[in-house]
Design a protein around this motif. Structure first.
Motif, PDB file in Angstrom:
ATOM      1  N   THR A   1      11.779  15.167 107.514  1.00  0.00           N
ATOM      2  CA  THR A   1      13.229  14.945 107.523  1.00  0.00           C
ATOM      3  C   THR A   1      13.769  14.830 106.097  1.00  0.00           C
ATOM      4  O   THR A   1      14.822  15.394 105.778  1.00  0.00           O
ATOM      5  CB  THR A   1      13.577  13.669 108.321  1.00  0.00           C
ATOM      6  N   GLU A   2      13.046  14.104 105.245  1.00  0.00           N
ATOM      7  CA  GLU A   2      13.499  13.941 103.854  1.00  0.00           C
ATOM      8  C   GLU A   2      13.644  15.303 103.171  1.00  0.00           C
ATOM      9  O   GLU A   2      14.611  15.537 102.450  1.00  0.00           O
ATOM     10  CB  GLU A   2      12.515  13.085 103.033  1.00  0.00           C
ATOM     11  N   LEU A   3      12.675  16.210 103.415  1.00  0.00           N
ATOM     12  CA  LEU A   3      12.707  17.521 102.757  1.00  0.00           C
ATOM     13  C   LEU A   3      13.614  18.521 103.468  1.00  0.00           C
ATOM     14  O   LEU A   3      14.503  19.116 102.840  1.00  0.00           O
ATOM     15  CB  LEU A   3      11.282  18.091 102.654  1.00  0.00           C
TER      16      LEU A   3
ATOM     17  N   GLU B   1      15.804  18.241 105.957  1.00  0.00           N
ATOM     18  CA  GLU B   1      17.190  17.902 106.287  1.00  0.00           C
ATOM     19  C   GLU B   1      17.904  17.343 105.062  1.00  0.00           C
ATOM     20  O   GLU B   1      18.811  17.966 104.525  1.00  0.00           O
ATOM     21  CB  GLU B   1      17.250  16.918 107.466  1.00  0.00           C
ATOM     22  N   HIS B   2      17.474  16.169 104.583  1.00  0.00           N
ATOM     23  CA  HIS B   2      18.220  15.495 103.508  1.00  0.00           C
ATOM     24  C   HIS B   2      18.209  16.318 102.218  1.00  0.00           C
ATOM     25  O   HIS B   2      19.258  16.600 101.650  1.00  0.00           O
ATOM     26  CB  HIS B   2      17.653  14.095 103.263  1.00  0.00           C
ATOM     27  N   PHE B   3      17.009  16.693 101.740  1.00  0.00           N
ATOM     28  CA  PHE B   3      16.933  17.448 100.484  1.00  0.00           C
ATOM     29  C   PHE B   3      17.633  18.798 100.640  1.00  0.00           C
ATOM     30  O   PHE B   3      18.428  19.210  99.796  1.00  0.00           O
ATOM     31  CB  PHE B   3      15.466  17.642 100.068  1.00  0.00           C
TER      32      PHE B   3
ATOM     33  N   GLY C   1      15.477  11.382  94.602  1.00  0.00           N
ATOM     34  CA  GLY C   1      15.012  10.331  95.516  1.00  0.00           C
ATOM     35  C   GLY C   1      14.398  10.912  96.782  1.00  0.00           C
ATOM     36  O   GLY C   1      13.338  10.461  97.225  1.00  0.00           O
ATOM     37  N   GLU C   2      15.058  11.904  97.350  1.00  0.00           N
ATOM     38  CA  GLU C   2      14.541  12.526  98.580  1.00  0.00           C
ATOM     39  C   GLU C   2      13.214  13.236  98.326  1.00  0.00           C
ATOM     40  O   GLU C   2      12.293  13.164  99.142  1.00  0.00           O
ATOM     41  CB  GLU C   2      15.563  13.520  99.153  1.00  0.00           C
ATOM     42  N   ALA C   3      13.115  13.922  97.187  1.00  0.00           N
ATOM     43  CA  ALA C   3      11.871  14.628  96.847  1.00  0.00           C
ATOM     44  C   ALA C   3      10.735  13.635  96.645  1.00  0.00           C
ATOM     45  O   ALA C   3       9.596  13.868  97.080  1.00  0.00           O
ATOM     46  CB  ALA C   3      12.070  15.476  95.587  1.00  0.00           C
TER      47      ALA C   3
END
Ligand SMILES: [Fe+2]
Ligand SMILES: [Fe+2]
Length: 129
Positions: free
Chosen positions: A48-50, A52-54, A15-17
């Motif tokens: 941020t998605e890549l 931090e989250h990913f 989902g993050e990717a």
């Protein structure tokens, strides 16, 4: 780690990717139409998605290993796309009459072959060193 947690991490990573990639394209779209503030918002959120989250979820899953292990993982991923995923998708799209999708799947499959070859060559160089 509990298998459900592990499975959820893998789902979350996908989902993050996807969000990262989508927001990069959304940013491009906004930029092309002169909406530079919106482009910046999409771009910053994508980062941020890549990064931090990913990255943080990947760390929990132990996704990144040493170079040789990463190359082996990459080779098996490309092999799956070549031998199973894009092969089947191209056949199914062709059978369903979705010619454009069938052609795209087949072309991308050729790219994945080049990726697999480049990774295999890099792994050879590491193992010979
Ligand atoms: Fe996220
Ligand atoms: Fe690839």
């Amino acid at each position: 780690m509990d298998p459900q947690t592990r499975a959820n991490l893998l789902t979350a990573l996908h989902g993050e990717a996807f969000a990262y990639a989508k927001y990069r394209l959304f940013a491009e779209q906004a930029r092309q139409h002169g909406n530079s503030d919106l482009a910046d918002l999409f771009h910053a959120t994508a980062r941020t998605e890549l990064f931090e989250h990913f990255r943080e979820e990947a760390e929990l899953l132990g996704l990144v290993d040493d170079d040789a292990a990463n190359l082996k993982d990459a080779i098996s991923g490309e092999a799956y796309e070549i031998n199973t995923m894009y092969r089947t998708f191209a056949e199914q799209a062709q059978a369903a009459g979705d010619t454009a999708a069938a052609e795209r799947f087949a072309e991308v499959r050729q790219d994945e072959m080049r990726h697999r070859e480049a990774f295999a060559a890099a792994l050879d160089r590491i193992e010979l060193a």
